[in-house]
Design a protein around this motif. Structure first.
Motif, short mmCIF file in Angstrom:
data_model
loop_
_atom_site.label_atom_id
_atom_site.label_comp_id
_atom_site.label_asym_id
_atom_site.label_seq_id
_atom_site.Cartn_x
_atom_site.Cartn_y
_atom_site.Cartn_z
N TRP A 212 1.36 11.38 -7.26
CA TRP A 212 1.27 12.64 -6.51
C TRP A 212 -0.14 12.85 -5.96
CZ3 TRP A 212 3.11 12.64 -11.66
CH2 TRP A 212 2.15 12.89 -12.63
N ASP A 213 -1.15 12.26 -6.60
CA ASP A 213 -2.52 12.40 -6.09
C ASP A 213 -2.76 11.52 -4.87
OD1 ASP A 213 -3.52 14.11 -8.20
OD2 ASP A 213 -3.52 12.35 -9.51
N ALA A 214 -2.15 10.34 -4.85
CA ALA A 214 -2.58 9.31 -3.89
C ALA A 214 -1.56 8.94 -2.82
CB ALA A 214 -2.98 8.05 -4.66
N ALA A 215 -0.26 9.23 -3.04
CA ALA A 215 0.77 8.69 -2.15
C ALA A 215 0.56 9.09 -0.69
CB ALA A 215 2.16 9.12 -2.62
N ALA A 216 0.31 10.38 -0.45
CA ALA A 216 0.15 10.82 0.95
C ALA A 216 -1.09 10.18 1.57
CB ALA A 216 0.03 12.35 1.00
N ALA A 217 -2.17 10.14 0.78
CA ALA A 217 -3.45 9.71 1.35
C ALA A 217 -3.52 8.21 1.60
CB ALA A 217 -4.59 10.16 0.44
N ILE A 218 -2.77 7.39 0.83
CA ILE A 218 -2.86 5.95 1.10
C ILE A 218 -2.29 5.64 2.49
CG2 ILE A 218 -2.95 5.12 -1.29
CD1 ILE A 218 -0.01 4.38 -1.08
N LEU A 219 -1.29 6.42 2.92
CA LEU A 219 -0.76 6.17 4.27
C LEU A 219 -1.81 6.51 5.33
CD1 LEU A 219 1.70 5.23 5.90
CD2 LEU A 219 2.41 7.63 6.06
N GLU A 223 -2.87 3.77 8.03
CA GLU A 223 -2.66 4.07 9.45
C GLU A 223 -3.98 4.19 10.21
OE1 GLU A 223 0.13 4.26 11.35
OE2 GLU A 223 1.21 3.42 9.65
N ALA A 224 -5.08 4.35 9.47
CA ALA A 224 -6.39 4.40 10.12
C ALA A 224 -7.06 3.03 10.15
CB ALA A 224 -7.29 5.41 9.40
N GLY A 225 -6.29 1.99 9.81
CA GLY A 225 -6.82 0.62 9.91
C GLY A 225 -7.48 0.11 8.65
N GLY A 226 -7.36 0.83 7.54
CA GLY A 226 -7.97 0.38 6.29
C GLY A 226 -7.04 -0.50 5.49
N TRP A 227 -7.56 -1.04 4.38
CA TRP A 227 -6.76 -1.85 3.46
C TRP A 227 -6.56 -1.07 2.18
CZ3 TRP A 227 -7.77 -3.81 -1.48
CH2 TRP A 227 -6.77 -4.67 -1.98
N VAL A 228 -5.34 -1.12 1.65
CA VAL A 228 -5.03 -0.43 0.39
C VAL A 228 -4.33 -1.41 -0.54
CG1 VAL A 228 -3.87 1.54 -0.69
CG2 VAL A 228 -4.74 1.77 1.64
N SER A 229 -4.74 -1.43 -1.80
CA SER A 229 -4.07 -2.30 -2.77
C SER A 229 -2.60 -1.88 -2.89
CB SER A 229 -4.77 -2.17 -4.13
OG SER A 229 -4.83 -0.81 -4.52
N ASP A 230 -1.81 -2.78 -3.46
CA ASP A 230 -0.36 -2.54 -3.55
C ASP A 230 -0.13 -1.44 -4.59
OD1 ASP A 230 2.29 -2.81 -3.20
OD2 ASP A 230 2.48 -4.75 -4.22
N PHE A 231 -0.09 -0.21 -4.13
CA PHE A 231 -0.10 0.94 -5.04
C PHE A 231 1.28 1.28 -5.59
CE2 PHE A 231 -0.06 5.64 -5.67
CZ PHE A 231 -0.91 5.67 -6.76
N TYR A 242 -3.54 1.63 -10.47
CA TYR A 242 -4.91 1.61 -9.97
C TYR A 242 -4.85 1.63 -8.45
CZ TYR A 242 -4.62 -3.25 -8.47
OH TYR A 242 -4.27 -4.40 -7.82
N VAL A 243 -5.95 2.01 -7.82
CA VAL A 243 -5.96 2.00 -6.36
C VAL A 243 -7.34 1.56 -5.85
CG1 VAL A 243 -6.66 4.43 -5.98
CG2 VAL A 243 -5.24 3.27 -4.28
#
Ligand code: IPD
Ligand code: CA
Length: 260
Positions: A212-219, A223-231, A242-243
């Motif tokens: 609930w802390d991270a799900a919205a923000a990882i998108l 979508e801003a061109g960054g890389w996110v670990s497989d959350f 971990y993120v």
């Protein structure tokens, strides 16, 4: 038809995040200065406002999308193929202590993938919003991660909670410091991730953060061109993960710094 409903969900999430944020801001400004702190656990704050705001969001979403499931930090809920995952206040410790750094976070997931991510920071009037494949925006303006590719120039937020033994946090902190990163921690993981999406900082890492802390923000970051670990791996919705979220060029060095 399918796409129209998703667009409706997106617009509704933005409107509901604003309405919820207005309530959070009102409560923050109405504080009488007396500290009445309630803790769910060590350094894990809870305020009456968290529950009130979550109920408001749940009611609005249930009225608009009765077939969708809802899961909130405070009241729990159910996970189905179409589920809203909500944090009414991310940065509750800051809210509780009178620091204006917190946000409302609303994510919509389909089959375990985030399709919509919306955060609203009511004190700065900043609405961060993303739809999968359609980009991320801040108050309607497109977002892009920074172009920083050298850890010695990077501003890295390292989230902390009492859910992870201090020694692990200290090890990662020391590694980042030795690499020359500017390491900080502000108190809202969701905003920390959004700040990566908009280039206010270059990475956000945490050894354990809840969905609930991270799900919205990882998108937002993706979508801003960054890389996110497989959350959102199996079990993440229930137990967190971990993120690492960063500019693409910082991926390798941060994966090494966060390795156990
Ligand atoms: C916390 C914040 C914090 C992060 C923690 C979260 P809360 O959420 O996002 O920045 O480091 O992992 O639990 O308690 O403010 O909702
Ligand atoms: Ca929260």
């Amino acid at each position: 038809m399918h796409d129209t409903t998703m667009q409706l969900r997106y617009l509704s999430a933005c409107a509901i995040a604003r309405e919820a944020g207005d309530l959070v801001r009102k409560r923050f400004l109405e504080r009488d200065g007396a500290l009445k702190l309630t803790l769910k656990g060590p350094q894990d704050y809870l305020t009456e406002t968290d529950g009130d705001v979550e109920r408001l969001i749940a009611q609005r979403l249930a009225a608009a999308f009765p077939g969708d499931d809802f899961f909130g930090e405070e009241g729990g809920g159910a996970y189905g193929p179409n589920v809203w995952v909500v944090d009414p206040i991310d940065g509750t410790s800051e809210f509780a202590r009178g620091v204006p750094h917190f946000c409302v976070s609303i994510a919509f997931l389909r089959d375990g993938k985030v399709e919509i991510g919306v955060l609203y920071d009511p004190m700065r009037d900043e609405l961060f919003a993303a739809r999968r494949g359609a980009g991320a925006t801040l108050n309607g303006q497109p977002l892009r991660v920074s172009s920083i590719d050298d850890i010695e120039h990077a501003s890295v937020e390292l989230g902390w909670s009492s859910r992870v033994p201090y020694a692990r946090y200290a090890t990662v902190h020391a590694r980042l410091h030795a690499l020359g990163a500017g390491v900080k921690r502000r108190g809202s993981g969701a905003l920390g991730l959004a700040y990566v999406a908009m280039g206010r900082q270059d990475a956000f890492c945490e050894l354990h953060i809840n969905a609930w802390d991270a799900a919205a923000a990882i998108l937002l970051v993706e979508e801003a061109g960054g890389w996110v670990s497989d959350f959102l791996t199996a079990g993440c919705l229930e137990h967190g993960n971990y993120v690492i979220a960063c500019t693409p060029a910082l991926r390798d060095v941060l994966e090494q710094a966060m390795a156990t």
